[in-house]
Design a protein around this motif. Structure first.
Motif, PDB file in Angstrom:
ATOM      1  N   ALA A 124      34.131  37.746  47.707  1.00 53.74           N
ATOM      2  CA  ALA A 124      33.193  37.037  48.588  1.00 53.74           C
ATOM      3  C   ALA A 124      33.838  36.707  49.935  1.00 53.74           C
ATOM      4  O   ALA A 124      33.153  36.613  50.951  1.00 53.74           O
ATOM      5  CB  ALA A 124      32.700  35.760  47.910  1.00 53.74           C
ATOM      6  N   LEU A 125      35.166  36.551  49.949  1.00 55.62           N
ATOM      7  CA  LEU A 125      35.891  36.229  51.180  1.00 55.62           C
ATOM      8  C   LEU A 125      36.280  37.468  51.985  1.00 55.62           C
ATOM      9  O   LEU A 125      36.908  37.342  53.032  1.00 55.62           O
ATOM     10  CB  LEU A 125      37.133  35.402  50.859  1.00 55.62           C
ATOM     11  N   GLY A 126      35.939  38.647  51.477  1.00 57.15           N
ATOM     12  CA  GLY A 126      36.155  39.851  52.272  1.00 57.15           C
ATOM     13  C   GLY A 126      37.042  40.910  51.679  1.00 57.15           C
ATOM     14  O   GLY A 126      37.237  41.965  52.289  1.00 57.15           O
ATOM     15  N   ALA A 127      37.598  40.670  50.497  1.00 56.35           N
ATOM     16  CA  ALA A 127      38.426  41.690  49.856  1.00 56.35           C
ATOM     17  C   ALA A 127      37.546  42.765  49.222  1.00 56.35           C
ATOM     18  O   ALA A 127      36.427  42.489  48.776  1.00 56.35           O
ATOM     19  CB  ALA A 127      39.327  41.067  48.804  1.00 56.35           C
ATOM     20  N   ASP A 128      38.065  43.979  49.164  1.00 55.26           N
ATOM     21  CA  ASP A 128      37.394  45.067  48.453  1.00 55.26           C
ATOM     22  C   ASP A 128      37.828  45.130  46.994  1.00 55.26           C
ATOM     23  O   ASP A 128      37.130  45.712  46.159  1.00 55.26           O
ATOM     24  CB  ASP A 128      37.714  46.408  49.125  1.00 55.26           C
ATOM     25  N   ALA A 129      38.980  44.558  46.702  1.00 53.04           N
ATOM     26  CA  ALA A 129      39.521  44.552  45.338  1.00 53.04           C
ATOM     27  C   ALA A 129      40.638  43.528  45.279  1.00 53.04           C
ATOM     28  O   ALA A 129      41.052  42.976  46.304  1.00 53.04           O
ATOM     29  CB  ALA A 129      40.038  45.940  44.946  1.00 53.04           C
ATOM     30  N   VAL A 130      41.128  43.270  44.066  1.00 49.03           N
ATOM     31  CA  VAL A 130      42.251  42.363  43.876  1.00 49.03           C
ATOM     32  C   VAL A 130      43.321  43.078  43.061  1.00 49.03           C
ATOM     33  O   VAL A 130      43.047  44.049  42.349  1.00 49.03           O
ATOM     34  CB  VAL A 130      41.847  41.061  43.155  1.00 49.03           C
ATOM     35  N   ALA A 131      44.543  42.572  43.162  1.00 53.28           N
ATOM     36  CA  ALA A 131      45.641  43.045  42.318  1.00 53.28           C
ATOM     37  C   ALA A 131      46.154  41.858  41.518  1.00 53.28           C
ATOM     38  O   ALA A 131      46.354  40.772  42.068  1.00 53.28           O
ATOM     39  CB  ALA A 131      46.766  43.644  43.169  1.00 53.28           C
ATOM     40  N   VAL A 132      46.353  42.074  40.227  1.00 50.90           N
ATOM     41  CA  VAL A 132      46.784  40.986  39.345  1.00 50.90           C
ATOM     42  C   VAL A 132      48.230  41.225  38.930  1.00 50.90           C
ATOM     43  O   VAL A 132      48.599  42.313  38.502  1.00 50.90           O
ATOM     44  CB  VAL A 132      45.845  40.862  38.118  1.00 50.90           C
ATOM     45  N   GLY A 133      49.076  40.188  39.069  1.00 54.57           N
ATOM     46  CA  GLY A 133      50.501  40.321  38.826  1.00 54.57           C
ATOM     47  C   GLY A 133      50.998  39.608  37.587  1.00 54.57           C
ATOM     48  O   GLY A 133      51.017  40.170  36.498  1.00 54.57           O
ATOM     49  N   ARG A 134      51.393  38.348  37.735  1.00 54.80           N
ATOM     50  CA  ARG A 134      52.023  37.645  36.622  1.00 54.80           C
ATOM     51  C   ARG A 134      51.198  37.676  35.331  1.00 54.80           C
ATOM     52  O   ARG A 134      51.782  37.840  34.246  1.00 54.80           O
ATOM     53  CB  ARG A 134      52.320  36.196  37.018  1.00 54.80           C
ATOM     54  N   PRO A 135      49.864  37.498  35.366  1.00 58.15           N
ATOM     55  CA  PRO A 135      49.124  37.473  34.089  1.00 58.15           C
ATOM     56  C   PRO A 135      49.351  38.696  33.219  1.00 58.15           C
ATOM     57  O   PRO A 135      49.514  38.576  31.995  1.00 58.15           O
ATOM     58  CB  PRO A 135      47.659  37.364  34.543  1.00 58.15           C
ATOM     59  N   HIS A 136      49.406  39.898  33.814  1.00 61.11           N
ATOM     60  CA  HIS A 136      49.577  41.068  32.943  1.00 61.11           C
ATOM     61  C   HIS A 136      50.988  41.122  32.362  1.00 61.11           C
ATOM     62  O   HIS A 136      51.179  41.620  31.247  1.00 61.11           O
ATOM     63  CB  HIS A 136      49.200  42.363  33.683  1.00 61.11           C
ATOM     64  N   VAL A 137      51.978  40.590  33.083  1.00 57.94           N
ATOM     65  CA  VAL A 137      53.332  40.545  32.532  1.00 57.94           C
ATOM     66  C   VAL A 137      53.403  39.540  31.387  1.00 57.94           C
ATOM     67  O   VAL A 137      54.102  39.762  30.392  1.00 57.94           O
ATOM     68  CB  VAL A 137      54.359  40.214  33.629  1.00 57.94           C
ATOM     69  N   TYR A 138      52.662  38.457  31.496  1.00 58.61           N
ATOM     70  CA  TYR A 138      52.615  37.505  30.391  1.00 58.61           C
ATOM     71  C   TYR A 138      51.963  38.139  29.160  1.00 58.61           C
ATOM     72  O   TYR A 138      52.405  37.918  28.024  1.00 58.61           O
ATOM     73  CB  TYR A 138      51.854  36.247  30.815  1.00 58.61           C
ATOM     74  N   GLY A 139      50.926  38.923  29.380  1.00 57.67           N
ATOM     75  CA  GLY A 139      50.331  39.645  28.256  1.00 57.67           C
ATOM     76  C   GLY A 139      51.322  40.598  27.622  1.00 57.67           C
ATOM     77  O   GLY A 139      51.383  40.732  26.386  1.00 57.67           O
ATOM     78  N   LEU A 140      52.131  41.256  28.451  1.00 56.91           N
ATOM     79  CA  LEU A 140      53.175  42.157  27.960  1.00 56.91           C
ATOM     80  C   LEU A 140      54.169  41.400  27.080  1.00 56.91           C
ATOM     81  O   LEU A 140      54.570  41.884  26.021  1.00 56.91           O
ATOM     82  CB  LEU A 140      53.906  42.792  29.148  1.00 56.91           C
ATOM     83  N   ALA A 141      54.568  40.223  27.521  1.00 52.18           N
ATOM     84  CA  ALA A 141      55.537  39.430  26.764  1.00 52.18           C
ATOM     85  C   ALA A 141      54.998  39.031  25.398  1.00 52.18           C
ATOM     86  O   ALA A 141      55.739  38.999  24.413  1.00 52.18           O
ATOM     87  CB  ALA A 141      55.929  38.184  27.560  1.00 52.18           C
ATOM     88  N   ILE A 142      53.716  38.744  25.329  1.00 55.04           N
ATOM     89  CA  ILE A 142      53.125  38.244  24.080  1.00 55.04           C
ATOM     90  C   ILE A 142      52.808  39.367  23.106  1.00 55.04           C
ATOM     91  O   ILE A 142      53.109  39.282  21.914  1.00 55.04           O
ATOM     92  CB  ILE A 142      51.844  37.442  24.386  1.00 55.04           C
ATOM     93  N   ALA A 143      52.216  40.448  23.606  1.00 53.10           N
ATOM     94  CA  ALA A 143      51.710  41.473  22.691  1.00 53.10           C
ATOM     95  C   ALA A 143      51.873  42.893  23.206  1.00 53.10           C
ATOM     96  O   ALA A 143      51.124  43.786  22.826  1.00 53.10           O
ATOM     97  CB  ALA A 143      50.238  41.194  22.362  1.00 53.10           C
ATOM     98  N   GLY A 144      52.831  43.118  24.092  1.00 51.94           N
ATOM     99  CA  GLY A 144      53.107  44.470  24.541  1.00 51.94           C
ATOM    100  C   GLY A 144      51.928  45.127  25.235  1.00 51.94           C
ATOM    101  O   GLY A 144      51.188  44.492  25.991  1.00 51.94           O
ATOM    102  N   ARG A 145      51.741  46.403  24.955  1.00 53.10           N
ATOM    103  CA  ARG A 145      50.671  47.186  25.578  1.00 53.10           C
ATOM    104  C   ARG A 145      49.303  46.561  25.333  1.00 53.10           C
ATOM    105  O   ARG A 145      48.486  46.451  26.251  1.00 53.10           O
ATOM    106  CB  ARG A 145      50.698  48.610  25.015  1.00 53.10           C
ATOM    107  N   LEU A 146      49.043  46.136  24.105  1.00 53.78           N
ATOM    108  CA  LEU A 146      47.759  45.514  23.784  1.00 53.78           C
ATOM    109  C   LEU A 146      47.566  44.232  24.574  1.00 53.78           C
ATOM    110  O   LEU A 146      46.454  43.918  25.017  1.00 53.78           O
ATOM    111  CB  LEU A 146      47.668  45.239  22.291  1.00 53.78           C
ATOM    112  N   GLY A 147      48.644  43.472  24.761  1.00 52.60           N
ATOM    113  CA  GLY A 147      48.538  42.231  25.519  1.00 52.60           C
ATOM    114  C   GLY A 147      48.133  42.472  26.957  1.00 52.60           C
ATOM    115  O   GLY A 147      47.293  41.760  27.504  1.00 52.60           O
ATOM    116  N   VAL A 148      48.729  43.487  27.591  1.00 51.86           N
ATOM    117  CA  VAL A 148      48.345  43.831  28.962  1.00 51.86           C
ATOM    118  C   VAL A 148      46.890  44.261  29.006  1.00 51.86           C
ATOM    119  O   VAL A 148      46.117  43.829  29.869  1.00 51.86           O
ATOM    120  CB  VAL A 148      49.243  44.959  29.509  1.00 51.86           C
ATOM    121  N   GLN A 149      46.497  45.103  28.072  1.00 48.18           N
ATOM    122  CA  GLN A 149      45.120  45.584  28.027  1.00 48.18           C
ATOM    123  C   GLN A 149      44.137  44.428  27.911  1.00 48.18           C
ATOM    124  O   GLN A 149      43.136  44.369  28.641  1.00 48.18           O
ATOM    125  CB  GLN A 149      44.950  46.530  26.840  1.00 48.18           C
ATOM    126  N   GLN A 150      44.418  43.497  27.018  1.00 53.19           N
ATOM    127  CA  GLN A 150      43.479  42.385  26.824  1.00 53.19           C
ATOM    128  C   GLN A 150      43.439  41.443  28.020  1.00 53.19           C
ATOM    129  O   GLN A 150      42.374  40.915  28.367  1.00 53.19           O
ATOM    130  CB  GLN A 150      43.811  41.631  25.544  1.00 53.19           C
TER     131      GLN A 150
END
Length: 419
Positions: free
Chosen positions: A360-386
């Motif tokens: 809404a503020l003008g971006a065409d897309a976003v990039a997500v960083g720390r959250p996917h690494v936290y998913g990796l730490a918890i459950a590996g590939r499945l964690g990132v996917q979820q």
């Protein structure tokens, strides 16, 4: 019905808390830490939180379209997986697992220049995953840190083109590492242990310079200055594990240590300037995105010289303490770009509501960083996917409940500034 629970928590606060329990002190410091007192990270959140969503009623949102196109690729949602260096601290071959999860969801992974697996290995696994669902190739971009060794820069760009990158993301804000107390207080820098330098040790140009270094030291009769400590022994074992070759042979070879030293001497170039970017335009056919732009004048100059995309980012608050929040910068940068290039917001994205606000503020897309690494730490590939699936699902629900059926309807009228 069956009592199944998700592999990872579905809200960021719980996700972060669960990940910290699974990560070593060194991994947590590197991934979660920020520059100085962490004010930049706080401002990333404040910049998004100062905007409130104003839902509209009695609009048909039964069918919602989250798809978007970036550089010739149709994507299921305006979400990319940001590059996070040295993710091998969290899990072995982390980049392969992250890439495979992104391919499963169908969103682009921006390969980290400081990855823990060669880009070719990550691309191969992503394509294998994509082909199981009938797709030819999974979308991927490549992040470039500009080395002082121009042969390495040239080689990285060529490898990115060869492995099928859709775009080249040049990181501008890390021509030297920021002041990161959480790492410093532990005496920890993963690259000194050869964690996060797999793009380099798999590169022929880089390894040629390593061999030259070893040969020069041998010709001069130089012997490494070694202090025998428990930490030094752990570092030696880490180097031997993370540099290609036999672990046993690496323990006595000068190559692992020389690889680390060569990387530390050459990994980034503080003298990087606009002329270098202009020259890059002539060296690659790939779309070029500049990562780390925060000032509207820099954004104008970039698009005036033909840059294809601007990635508004303060490196997750990891480089400069007290830096402007990325979403605050986005407002002026998007106005300066005025549709002449694609704009992506990185830094601080934690929820589907954040994705809504960014677009809404003008971006065409976003990039997500720390959250996917936290998913990796918890459950590996499945964690990132979820983590990615949860973010997109929440964004979808937020759109529907706000009375928005497509990305084209997202603009500043859907928000109110609260402070």
């Amino acid at each position: 019905m069956f009592g199944h629970r998700p592999a990872v928590p579905t809200n960021f606060t719980a996700l972060e808390r669960a990940a910290r329990k699974r990560m070593s002190k060194q991994a947590w410091a590197y991934v979660a830490g920020g520059a100085g007192e962490g004010t930049g990270m706080d401002r990333n959140r404040a910049a998004l939180d100062r905007w409130a969503i104003v839902p509209r009623m009695l609009r048909d949102t039964s069918l919602r379209d989250l798809t978007t196109e970036l550089f010739g690729r149709r994507l299921p949602a305006p979400v990319l997986v940001a590059p996070v260096g040295a993710a091998g601290l969290v899990r072995p071959l982390a980049d392969v697992e992250i890439g495979a999860a992104a391919a499963t969801v169908g969103v682009p992974y921006i390969f980290s220049n400081q990855g823990s697996a060669p880009m070719e290995d990550v691309a191969a696994e992503m394509d294998r995953v994509a082909q199981t669902s009938g797709a030819d190739a999974a979308p991927r971009w490549f992040q470039l840190y500009w080395s002082t060794n121009e042969a390495v820069v040239e080689s990285f760009v060529h490898r990115a083109e060869t492995m099928g990158a859709d775009a080249l993301v040049v990181t501008l804000d890390t021509t030297q590492l920021g002041w990161r107390p959480q790492d410093l207080n532990l005496g920890s820098l993963p690259f000194t242990r050869a964690v996060g330098i797999a793009q380099y040790t798999s590169d022929s140009a880089f390894m040629a310079s390593v061999r030259d270094r070893v040969a020069a030291a041998k010709a001069a009769g130089q012997r490494p200055d070694v202090e025998v400590t428990l930490g030094a022994i752990k570092t030696l074992f880490s180097m031997a594990r993370h540099v290609p070759g036999s672990f046993r042979r690496n323990l006595t070879s000068p190559i692992p240590r020389a690889s680390v030293e060569t990387f530390l001497d050459t990994y980034s170039r503080p003298s990087l300037c606009w002329d270098d970017i202009a020259g890059l335009r002539e060296r690659t056919r790939l779309p070029i995105i500049l990562k780390g732009i925060l000032h509207p004048d820099d954004a104008r100059r970039a698009v005036d010289m033909g840059i294809d995309g601007i990635l508004v980012s303060n490196h997750g608050g990891r480089q400069v303490d007290s830096v402007i929040g990325a979403a605050d910068a986005l407002v002026d940068v998007a106005a300066a770009v005025d549709g002449r290039a694609r704009v992506i917001l990185d830094s601080g994205i934690r929820s589907g509501a954040d994705v809504f606000k960014a677009l809404a503020l003008g971006a065409d897309a976003v990039a997500v960083g720390r959250p996917h690494v936290y998913g990796l730490a918890i459950a590996g590939r499945l964690g990132v996917q979820q983590v990615l699936e949860n973010l997109i699902a929440e964004f979808d629900i937020t759109m529907g409940l706000a009375g928005v059926a497509s990305l084209a309807e997202l603009d500043s009228d859907t928000l109110r500034r609260m402070s």
